[in-house]
Design a protein around this motif. Structure first.
Motif, PDB file in Angstrom:
ATOM      1  N   GLN A  63       0.837  -1.192   0.000  1.00 46.65           N
ATOM      2  CA  GLN A  63       0.000   0.000   0.000  1.00 46.65           C
ATOM      3  C   GLN A  63       0.878   1.250   0.000  1.00 46.65           C
ATOM      4  O   GLN A  63       1.978   1.248   0.564  1.00 46.65           O
ATOM      5  N   TYR A  83       0.662   5.386   1.065  1.00 45.31           N
ATOM      6  CA  TYR A  83      -0.080   6.395   1.810  1.00 45.31           C
ATOM      7  C   TYR A  83       0.607   7.750   1.644  1.00 45.31           C
ATOM      8  O   TYR A  83       1.822   7.826   1.462  1.00 45.31           O
ATOM      9  N   GLN A 118       0.952  11.666   3.534  1.00 48.08           N
ATOM     10  CA  GLN A 118       0.737  12.413   4.768  1.00 48.08           C
ATOM     11  C   GLN A 118       1.134  13.865   4.544  1.00 48.08           C
ATOM     12  O   GLN A 118       2.304  14.174   4.324  1.00 48.08           O
ATOM     13  N   LEU A 177      -2.598  10.117   7.876  1.00 51.28           N
ATOM     14  CA  LEU A 177      -2.264   9.491   6.599  1.00 51.28           C
ATOM     15  C   LEU A 177      -3.523   9.252   5.767  1.00 51.28           C
ATOM     16  O   LEU A 177      -4.582   8.944   6.302  1.00 51.28           O
ATOM     17  N   PHE A 220       4.507   7.186   2.011  1.00 47.34           N
ATOM     18  CA  PHE A 220       4.958   5.979   2.695  1.00 47.34           C
ATOM     19  C   PHE A 220       4.455   4.746   1.960  1.00 47.34           C
ATOM     20  O   PHE A 220       3.300   4.691   1.531  1.00 47.34           O
ATOM     21  N   VAL A 264       2.224  -5.857   4.808  1.00 45.73           N
ATOM     22  CA  VAL A 264       2.063  -6.842   5.872  1.00 45.73           C
ATOM     23  C   VAL A 264       3.014  -7.981   5.523  1.00 45.73           C
ATOM     24  O   VAL A 264       2.776  -8.707   4.555  1.00 45.73           O
ATOM     25  N   LEU A 289       0.517  -4.020   9.733  1.00 47.16           N
ATOM     26  CA  LEU A 289       1.036  -3.205   8.644  1.00 47.16           C
ATOM     27  C   LEU A 289       2.317  -2.522   9.107  1.00 47.16           C
ATOM     28  O   LEU A 289       2.344  -1.897  10.165  1.00 47.16           O
ATOM     29  N   PHE A 322       5.278   0.192   8.093  1.00 46.66           N
ATOM     30  CA  PHE A 322       5.572   1.337   7.239  1.00 46.66           C
ATOM     31  C   PHE A 322       7.073   1.552   7.097  1.00 46.66           C
ATOM     32  O   PHE A 322       7.858   1.282   8.015  1.00 46.66           O
ATOM     33  N   GLY A 323       7.449   2.093   5.940  1.00 45.39           N
ATOM     34  CA  GLY A 323       8.801   2.576   5.770  1.00 45.39           C
ATOM     35  C   GLY A 323       8.947   3.966   6.366  1.00 45.39           C
ATOM     36  O   GLY A 323       8.003   4.517   6.938  1.00 45.39           O
ATOM     37  N   ALA A 324      10.141   4.542   6.196  1.00 49.89           N
ATOM     38  CA  ALA A 324      10.423   5.863   6.772  1.00 49.89           C
ATOM     39  C   ALA A 324       9.883   6.998   5.916  1.00 49.89           C
ATOM     40  O   ALA A 324       9.806   8.136   6.369  1.00 49.89           O
ATOM     41  N   TYR A 349      -1.010   3.882  16.386  1.00 46.46           N
ATOM     42  CA  TYR A 349       0.355   4.001  15.906  1.00 46.46           C
ATOM     43  C   TYR A 349       1.047   5.149  16.625  1.00 46.46           C
ATOM     44  O   TYR A 349       0.421   6.153  16.978  1.00 46.46           O
ATOM     45  N   GLY A 381      10.054  12.398  11.586  1.00 52.13           N
ATOM     46  CA  GLY A 381      11.010  11.908  10.600  1.00 52.13           C
ATOM     47  C   GLY A 381      10.939  10.415  10.345  1.00 52.13           C
ATOM     48  O   GLY A 381      11.716   9.896   9.537  1.00 52.13           O
ATOM     49  N   GLN A 382      10.004   9.729  11.004  1.00 48.79           N
ATOM     50  CA  GLN A 382       9.875   8.282  10.834  1.00 48.79           C
ATOM     51  C   GLN A 382       8.472   7.916  10.359  1.00 48.79           C
ATOM     52  O   GLN A 382       7.553   8.732  10.404  1.00 48.79           O
ATOM     53  N   GLY A 383       8.333   6.681   9.924  1.00 50.38           N
ATOM     54  CA  GLY A 383       7.015   6.188   9.578  1.00 50.38           C
ATOM     55  C   GLY A 383       6.272   5.754  10.829  1.00 50.38           C
ATOM     56  O   GLY A 383       6.867   5.564  11.890  1.00 50.38           O
ATOM     57  N   PRO A 384       4.959   5.603  10.723  1.00 52.54           N
ATOM     58  CA  PRO A 384       4.176   5.155  11.885  1.00 52.54           C
ATOM     59  C   PRO A 384       4.599   3.755  12.325  1.00 52.54           C
ATOM     60  O   PRO A 384       4.897   2.898  11.499  1.00 52.54           O
ATOM     61  N   ALA A 432      -5.417  -6.089   8.857  1.00 57.76           N
ATOM     62  CA  ALA A 432      -4.366  -5.113   8.573  1.00 57.76           C
ATOM     63  C   ALA A 432      -4.003  -5.030   7.099  1.00 57.76           C
ATOM     64  O   ALA A 432      -3.443  -4.028   6.659  1.00 57.76           O
ATOM     65  N   GLN A 488      -6.454   1.077   5.490  1.00 53.01           N
ATOM     66  CA  GLN A 488      -6.671   1.646   6.812  1.00 53.01           C
ATOM     67  C   GLN A 488      -6.987   3.131   6.673  1.00 53.01           C
ATOM     68  O   GLN A 488      -6.390   3.831   5.864  1.00 53.01           O
ATOM     69  N   PHE A 531      -7.110   6.698   8.601  1.00 47.26           N
ATOM     70  CA  PHE A 531      -6.445   7.331   9.730  1.00 47.26           C
ATOM     71  C   PHE A 531      -7.183   8.569  10.220  1.00 47.26           C
ATOM     72  O   PHE A 531      -7.763   9.324   9.434  1.00 47.26           O
TER      73      PHE A 531
END
Lengths: 111, 114
Positions: A33, A35, A37, A43, A88, A92, A99, A101-103, B35, B40-43, B99, B103, B105
């Motif tokens: 997926q 997303y 933000q 998100l 992002f 899974v 789920l 997430f990447g950075a 979450y 600076g990071q992902g959830p 999941a 999703q 948010f």
């Protein structure tokens, strides 16, 4: 542990140009997926691509998935200033139920 | 269709104090997620509920964090006592089932611990 990693970390382009972001992951997946933000907000889901799909389109978005390389790309065509946001990828991991997430990639579209 | 609601939107507390966040998911959604997103990071998933049962809380610091989802609808996340490193945005999300699905948010609660 981090499943997905986006590349580049940051991208700055002019309005009207295309933006490409990449995501690599480590384990088998059922789907991937993307997303978005916007600054200071929650998100928003953009697109979901299943493991048996290779490409998917939604408006100005095009997502590809290469399960042999464990990678995905998100292309935004004809970018607009409103596309400025963090993007992002999330998966899974195989056998899991959460789920990850990447950075993220920070995209800035200059008008 | 109403989205995921969260409150408060912002909270500033001192370390060692306690704080609680509230989330109301999309009506009919069975799964609710909390979450933590550090700047600076992902959830990062803290806890996942399916109806009112916990599916995954492996990354929840249980010595200070707690969460509940009464009657399988609303949920609260509590931190007691808070530490400086808890400064983050706390995001609530919901999905119709598991999941792997889309999703949705909420706007998040931005917490600053001084």
């Amino acid at each position: 542990s981090q499943q997905g990693e986006e590349d580049p970390q940051a991208l700055s382009i002019q309005e009207g140009e295309n933006a490409t972001m990449n995501c690599s992951y480590k384990t088998s997946i059922n789907n991937l997926q993307w997303y978005r933000q916007n600054s200071g907000r929650g998100l928003v889901h953009l697109i979901l691509i299943r493991s048996n799909e290779r490409e998917k389109h939604s408006g100005r978005l095009r997502v590809t998935l290469d399960t042999s390389k464990k990678s995905s790309s998100l292309l935004i065509t004809a970018s607009r200033a409103a596309d400025t946001a963090s993007y992002f990828c999330a998966t899974v991991p195989g056998g899991g139920n959460k789920l990850v997430f990447g950075a993220g990639t920070i995209l800035r579209v200059k008008s | 269709e109403a989205g995921v609601a969260q409150s408060p939107r912002y909270k500033i507390i001192e370390k060692r104090q306690s704080v609680a966040f509230w989330c109301n998911p999309i009506s009919g959604h069975a799964t609710l997620y909390w979450y933590q997103q550090i700047l600076g990071q992902g959830p990062k998933l803290l806890i996942q509920f399916q109806n009112n049962g916990v599916v995954d809380d492996s990354q929840l610091p249980k010595d200070r964090f707690s969460a509940e989802r009464l009657k399988g609808v609303d949920s609260t996340l509590k931190i007691q006592p808070a530490k400086l490193e808890d400064s983050a945005v706390y995001l609530c999300a919901s999905s119709a089932q598991g999941a792997s699905e889309t999703q949705y948010f909420g706007p998040g609660t931005r917490l600053l611990v001084l």
